[in-house]
Design an enzyme around this catalytic site. Structure first.
Site, PDB file in Angstrom:
ATOM      1  N   THR A  15       0.828  -1.205   0.000  1.00  0.00           N
ATOM      2  CA  THR A  15       0.000   0.000   0.000  1.00  0.00           C
ATOM      3  C   THR A  15       0.865   1.258   0.000  1.00  0.00           C
ATOM      4  O   THR A  15       2.001   1.226   0.500  1.00  0.00           O
ATOM      5  CB  THR A  15      -0.907  -0.006   1.251  1.00  0.00           C
ATOM      6  OG1 THR A  15      -1.393   1.319   1.494  1.00  0.00           O
ATOM      7  CG2 THR A  15      -0.152  -0.441   2.506  1.00  0.00           C
ATOM      8  N   ASP A  16       0.312   2.346  -0.519  1.00  0.00           N
ATOM      9  CA  ASP A  16       1.040   3.626  -0.464  1.00  0.00           C
ATOM     10  C   ASP A  16       1.182   4.129   0.971  1.00  0.00           C
ATOM     11  O   ASP A  16       1.969   5.031   1.243  1.00  0.00           O
ATOM     12  CB  ASP A  16       0.350   4.691  -1.337  1.00  0.00           C
ATOM     13  CG  ASP A  16      -1.068   5.031  -0.878  1.00  0.00           C
ATOM     14  OD1 ASP A  16      -1.620   4.321  -0.015  1.00  0.00           O
ATOM     15  OD2 ASP A  16      -1.638   6.010  -1.406  1.00  0.00           O
ATOM     16  N   GLU A  17       0.401   3.536   1.899  1.00  0.00           N
ATOM     17  CA  GLU A  17       0.446   4.013   3.292  1.00  0.00           C
ATOM     18  C   GLU A  17       1.798   3.738   3.944  1.00  0.00           C
ATOM     19  O   GLU A  17       2.112   4.315   4.985  1.00  0.00           O
ATOM     20  CB  GLU A  17      -0.714   3.413   4.094  1.00  0.00           C
ATOM     21  CG  GLU A  17      -2.049   3.814   3.496  1.00  0.00           C
ATOM     22  CD  GLU A  17      -3.265   3.512   4.355  1.00  0.00           C
ATOM     23  OE1 GLU A  17      -3.141   3.456   5.580  1.00  0.00           O
ATOM     24  OE2 GLU A  17      -4.353   3.334   3.765  1.00  0.00           O
ATOM     25  N   TYR A  38      -1.330  -0.481  11.212  1.00  0.00           N
ATOM     26  CA  TYR A  38      -1.585  -1.147   9.927  1.00  0.00           C
ATOM     27  C   TYR A  38      -0.451  -0.874   8.944  1.00  0.00           C
ATOM     28  O   TYR A  38       0.171  -1.807   8.409  1.00  0.00           O
ATOM     29  CB  TYR A  38      -2.923  -0.677   9.327  1.00  0.00           C
ATOM     30  CG  TYR A  38      -3.050  -0.959   7.836  1.00  0.00           C
ATOM     31  CD1 TYR A  38      -3.121  -2.266   7.367  1.00  0.00           C
ATOM     32  CD2 TYR A  38      -3.054   0.088   6.904  1.00  0.00           C
ATOM     33  CE1 TYR A  38      -3.207  -2.527   5.989  1.00  0.00           C
ATOM     34  CE2 TYR A  38      -3.143  -0.172   5.542  1.00  0.00           C
ATOM     35  CZ  TYR A  38      -3.228  -1.474   5.090  1.00  0.00           C
ATOM     36  OH  TYR A  38      -3.297  -1.735   3.743  1.00  0.00           O
ATOM     37  N   LYS A  45       2.527  -3.311   7.226  1.00  0.00           N
ATOM     38  CA  LYS A  45       2.715  -3.498   5.774  1.00  0.00           C
ATOM     39  C   LYS A  45       4.141  -3.098   5.370  1.00  0.00           C
ATOM     40  O   LYS A  45       4.764  -3.742   4.512  1.00  0.00           O
ATOM     41  CB  LYS A  45       1.691  -2.668   4.983  1.00  0.00           C
ATOM     42  CG  LYS A  45       0.238  -3.084   5.156  1.00  0.00           C
ATOM     43  CD  LYS A  45      -0.091  -4.465   4.615  1.00  0.00           C
ATOM     44  CE  LYS A  45      -0.028  -4.552   3.108  1.00  0.00           C
ATOM     45  NZ  LYS A  45      -0.486  -5.894   2.618  1.00  0.00           N
TER      46      LYS A  45
HETATM   47  P1  NAD Z   1      -9.908  -7.042   3.010  1.00  0.00           P
HETATM   48  O1  NAD Z   1      -9.818  -6.788   4.475  1.00  0.00           O
HETATM   49  O2  NAD Z   1     -11.179  -6.769   2.283  1.00  0.00           O
HETATM   50  O3  NAD Z   1      -9.512  -8.544   2.685  1.00  0.00           O
HETATM   51  C1  NAD Z   1      -8.495  -9.242   3.347  1.00  0.00           C
HETATM   52  C2  NAD Z   1      -8.786 -10.725   3.207  1.00  0.00           C
HETATM   53  O4  NAD Z   1      -7.710 -11.449   3.814  1.00  0.00           O
HETATM   54  C3  NAD Z   1     -10.074 -11.168   3.906  1.00  0.00           C
HETATM   55  O5  NAD Z   1     -10.832 -11.966   3.027  1.00  0.00           O
HETATM   56  C4  NAD Z   1      -9.591 -11.994   5.093  1.00  0.00           C
HETATM   57  O6  NAD Z   1     -10.473 -13.036   5.453  1.00  0.00           O
HETATM   58  C5  NAD Z   1      -8.269 -12.530   4.550  1.00  0.00           C
HETATM   59  N1  NAD Z   1      -7.336 -12.886   5.630  1.00  0.00           N
HETATM   60  C6  NAD Z   1      -7.043 -12.169   6.739  1.00  0.00           C
HETATM   61  N2  NAD Z   1      -6.170 -12.849   7.506  1.00  0.00           N
HETATM   62  C7  NAD Z   1      -5.887 -14.007   6.852  1.00  0.00           C
HETATM   63  C8  NAD Z   1      -5.060 -15.123   7.134  1.00  0.00           C
HETATM   64  N3  NAD Z   1      -4.334 -15.156   8.265  1.00  0.00           N
HETATM   65  N4  NAD Z   1      -5.012 -16.144   6.261  1.00  0.00           N
HETATM   66  C9  NAD Z   1      -5.767 -16.114   5.133  1.00  0.00           C
HETATM   67  N5  NAD Z   1      -6.579 -15.094   4.816  1.00  0.00           N
HETATM   68  C10 NAD Z   1      -6.639 -14.045   5.658  1.00  0.00           C
HETATM   69  O7  NAD Z   1      -8.718  -6.188   2.392  1.00  0.00           O
HETATM   70  P2  NAD Z   1      -8.540  -5.571   0.940  1.00  0.00           P
HETATM   71  O8  NAD Z   1      -8.999  -4.171   0.965  1.00  0.00           O
HETATM   72  O9  NAD Z   1      -9.071  -6.517  -0.074  1.00  0.00           O
HETATM   73  O10 NAD Z   1      -6.944  -5.534   0.839  1.00  0.00           O
HETATM   74  C11 NAD Z   1      -6.216  -6.623   0.295  1.00  0.00           C
HETATM   75  C12 NAD Z   1      -4.745  -6.273   0.300  1.00  0.00           C
HETATM   76  O11 NAD Z   1      -4.511  -5.091  -0.449  1.00  0.00           O
HETATM   77  C13 NAD Z   1      -4.183  -5.991   1.698  1.00  0.00           C
HETATM   78  O12 NAD Z   1      -2.912  -6.572   1.781  1.00  0.00           O
HETATM   79  C14 NAD Z   1      -4.087  -4.478   1.767  1.00  0.00           C
HETATM   80  O13 NAD Z   1      -3.030  -4.086   2.608  1.00  0.00           O
HETATM   81  C15 NAD Z   1      -3.799  -4.134   0.319  1.00  0.00           C
HETATM   82  N6  NAD Z   1      -4.253  -2.807  -0.130  1.00  0.00           N
HETATM   83  C16 NAD Z   1      -5.538  -2.400   0.076  1.00  0.00           C
HETATM   84  C17 NAD Z   1      -5.957  -1.160  -0.394  1.00  0.00           C
HETATM   85  C18 NAD Z   1      -7.388  -0.695  -0.210  1.00  0.00           C
HETATM   86  O14 NAD Z   1      -7.700   0.462  -0.516  1.00  0.00           O
HETATM   87  N7  NAD Z   1      -8.308  -1.520   0.234  1.00  0.00           N
HETATM   88  C19 NAD Z   1      -5.055  -0.328  -1.080  1.00  0.00           C
HETATM   89  C20 NAD Z   1      -3.739  -0.784  -1.276  1.00  0.00           C
HETATM   90  C21 NAD Z   1      -3.360  -2.021  -0.798  1.00  0.00           C
HETATM   91  P1  TYD Z   2     -10.437   4.368   4.956  1.00  0.00           P
HETATM   92  O1  TYD Z   2     -11.463   3.950   3.953  1.00  0.00           O
HETATM   93  O2  TYD Z   2     -10.481   3.747   6.317  1.00  0.00           O
HETATM   94  O3  TYD Z   2      -9.023   4.157   4.262  1.00  0.00           O
HETATM   95  P2  TYD Z   2      -7.528   4.618   4.754  1.00  0.00           P
HETATM   96  O4  TYD Z   2      -7.606   5.085   6.146  1.00  0.00           O
HETATM   97  O5  TYD Z   2      -6.762   3.340   4.642  1.00  0.00           O
HETATM   98  O6  TYD Z   2      -7.109   5.667   3.799  1.00  0.00           O
HETATM   99  O7  TYD Z   2     -10.539   5.935   5.156  1.00  0.00           O
HETATM  100  C1  TYD Z   2     -10.392   6.834   4.051  1.00  0.00           C
HETATM  101  C2  TYD Z   2     -10.459   8.249   4.607  1.00  0.00           C
HETATM  102  O8  TYD Z   2     -11.787   8.486   5.108  1.00  0.00           O
HETATM  103  C3  TYD Z   2      -9.536   8.473   5.784  1.00  0.00           C
HETATM  104  O9  TYD Z   2      -8.994   9.795   5.691  1.00  0.00           O
HETATM  105  C4  TYD Z   2     -10.417   8.387   7.001  1.00  0.00           C
HETATM  106  C5  TYD Z   2     -11.764   8.862   6.482  1.00  0.00           C
HETATM  107  N1  TYD Z   2     -12.960   8.244   7.125  1.00  0.00           N
HETATM  108  C6  TYD Z   2     -13.969   9.068   7.676  1.00  0.00           C
HETATM  109  O10 TYD Z   2     -13.896  10.308   7.635  1.00  0.00           O
HETATM  110  N2  TYD Z   2     -15.048   8.455   8.246  1.00  0.00           N
HETATM  111  C7  TYD Z   2     -15.178   7.101   8.317  1.00  0.00           C
HETATM  112  O11 TYD Z   2     -16.175   6.600   8.899  1.00  0.00           O
HETATM  113  C8  TYD Z   2     -14.141   6.286   7.733  1.00  0.00           C
HETATM  114  C9  TYD Z   2     -14.238   4.795   7.775  1.00  0.00           C
HETATM  115  C10 TYD Z   2     -13.060   6.907   7.137  1.00  0.00           C
END
Ligand code: NAD
Ligand code: TYD
Length: 339
Positions: free
Chosen positions: A125-127, A153, A157
């Site tokens: 992630t960019d985070e 978090y 990562k």
């Molecule tokens: P999510 O929380 O929707 O999905 C995570 C999945 O991993 C779930 O299905 C969960 O059951 C599974 N999981 C958790 N622990 C596990 C374990 N020990 N063994 C097997 N499975 C397990 O998350 P997401 O948003 O789909 O993110 C997926 C990946 O992408 C993550 O690594 C996250 O850091 C990365 N990512 C997410 C975003 C975003 O905006 N959502 C952006 C950049 C990177």
């Molecule tokens: P989020 O979807 O949790 O992603 P991330 O924190 O990984 O970027 O949140 C996106 C942005 O929205 C973040 O600045 C926090 C804000 N946010 C709210 O203002 N209210 C909410 O209820 C949530 C879940 C997020």
């Protein structure tokens, strides 16, 4: 090709399974997931009967289980989406983030080392870069930006990224990393900003905006993240890191207003609540490397992507109802009541 997709029942993992089934019809996909609160087999319902897809329930932290499935299937690629992914949860209970995101990644990599042909791709992630100031729109994260994570978090990562690079350097692990900005699209668990706000607006519940709503995120449709990962894992040199983003920076309040407008709901639903601890101000991605080296480009801009996404949630109200019943209610009350 035989591809292991971990975290396949989560938001991006399930979208990636559909992306592969659609775009690589000769590939065989094994989707693995332990099904935490965020993992939902309903997300995979259109893949479960597909001849090229097999679902396996299991934990990436379970070494013996991982050994067994690597023995059983002869993988060419392992793509690691499995993670604890929500910043707010990581501020309440960091331990599980360290276990899944760091130790789980290490267990997968140790197994990959036994099969040198496997290409391991870490979905990061960019985070990991921390945040950027709000008043310097000229600054963006590049792949060389130092890691400077803010939350448990993002720190977990970042630790995993460092371990992937260490395994590449020390043990010659065949591996790549992608660092993507915030995703949105179908099947996102409604703890994250966009589906949470859609869900609340649909039930005329207050929309809880943290702080002043001026924090900025760089939004990318999940389809474009999937196409980027697919390109990186197949076409890049081992040890490479690529940023992924679509230059769609928006203030949170702008995103919330867009949702309310499309749903024809009143702005009076917005409520400003206590800010997140350590809240990252702004993320902004420079994705020139993947564009120039691999020819990647995003299919969606934010305007058409968010419109299509809101429509998806409207057309899938049953999915939304199922994911926001049960344990979700306890989570929501714990996080938002009296905030
Ligand atoms: P999510 O929380 O929707 O999905 C995570 C999945 O991993 C779930 O299905 C969960 O059951 C599974 N999981 C958790 N622990 C596990 C374990 N020990 N063994 C097997 N499975 C397990 O998350 P997401 O948003 O789909 O993110 C997926 C990946 O992408 C993550 O690594 C996250 O850091 C990365 N990512 C997410 C975003 C975003 O905006 N959502 C952006 C950049 C990177
Ligand atoms: P989020 O979807 O949790 O992603 P991330 O924190 O990984 O970027 O949140 C996106 C942005 O929205 C973040 O600045 C926090 C804000 N946010 C709210 O203002 N209210 C909410 O209820 C949530 C879940 C997020």
């Amino acid at each position: 090709m035989k591809i292991l997709v971990t975290g396949a029942a989560g938001f991006i993992g399930s979208n990636f399974v559909y992306y592969l089934l659609e775009n690589h019809q000769n590939d065989e996909i094994i989707g693995l997931d332990v099904l935490t609160y965020a993992g939902n087999l309903e997300n995979l319902k259109n893949a479960l009967n597909h001849k090229n897809f097999t679902f396996v329930k299991g934990d990436i932290c379970d070494k013996e289980f991982i050994e067994d499935i690597f023995k059983k299937y002869d993988f060419d690629y392992v793509v690691n989406f499995a993670a604890e992914s929500h910043v707010d949860r990581s501020t309440k209970d960091p331990g599980i983030f360290l276990k899944t995101n760091i130790i789980g990644t290490q267990i997968l990599m140790d197994e990959c080392l036994k099969y040198p042909k496997i290409r391991f791709h870490q979905v990061s992630t960019d985070e990991v870069y921390g945040d950027l100031p709000l008043d310097r729109p000229d600054l963006l994260f590049s792949e060389d930006t130092p890691l400077h994570a803010s939350s448990p978090y993002s720190a977990s990562k970042a630790a995993a990224d460092l371990m992937v690079l260490a395994y590449h350097r020390t043990f010659k692990l065949n591996a790549t990393i992608s660092r993507c900005s915030n995703n949105y699209g179908p099947y996102q668990f409604p703890e994250k900003l966009i589906p949470l706000m859609i869900n609340n607006a649909l039930s005329n519940k207050k929309l809880p905006v943290y702080g002043k709503g001026i924090n900025v995120r760089d939004w990318l449709h999940v389809y474009d993240h999937c196409s980027a990962i697919d390109l990186i894992m197949r076409n890049s040199v081992s040890g490479s890191v690529y940023n992924v983003g679509g230059n769609n920076e928006r203030k949170n309040i702008e995103v919330v207003l867009t949702i309310l407008k499309q749903l024809n709901k009143s702005e009076d639903l917005i409520t400003y609540v206590t800010d997140r601890k350590g809240h990252d101000l702004r993320y902004g991605i420079n994705a020139d490397k993947i564009k120039n080296e691999l020819g990647w480009s995003a299919k969606y801009n934010f305007e058409n992507g968010i419109k299509e996404t809101i429509n998806w949630y409207l057309e899938n109200k049953e999915w939304l109802e199922n994911t926001t019943s049960g344990e979700y209610i306890n989570y929501y009350n714990k996080m938002y009541n009296n905030r």
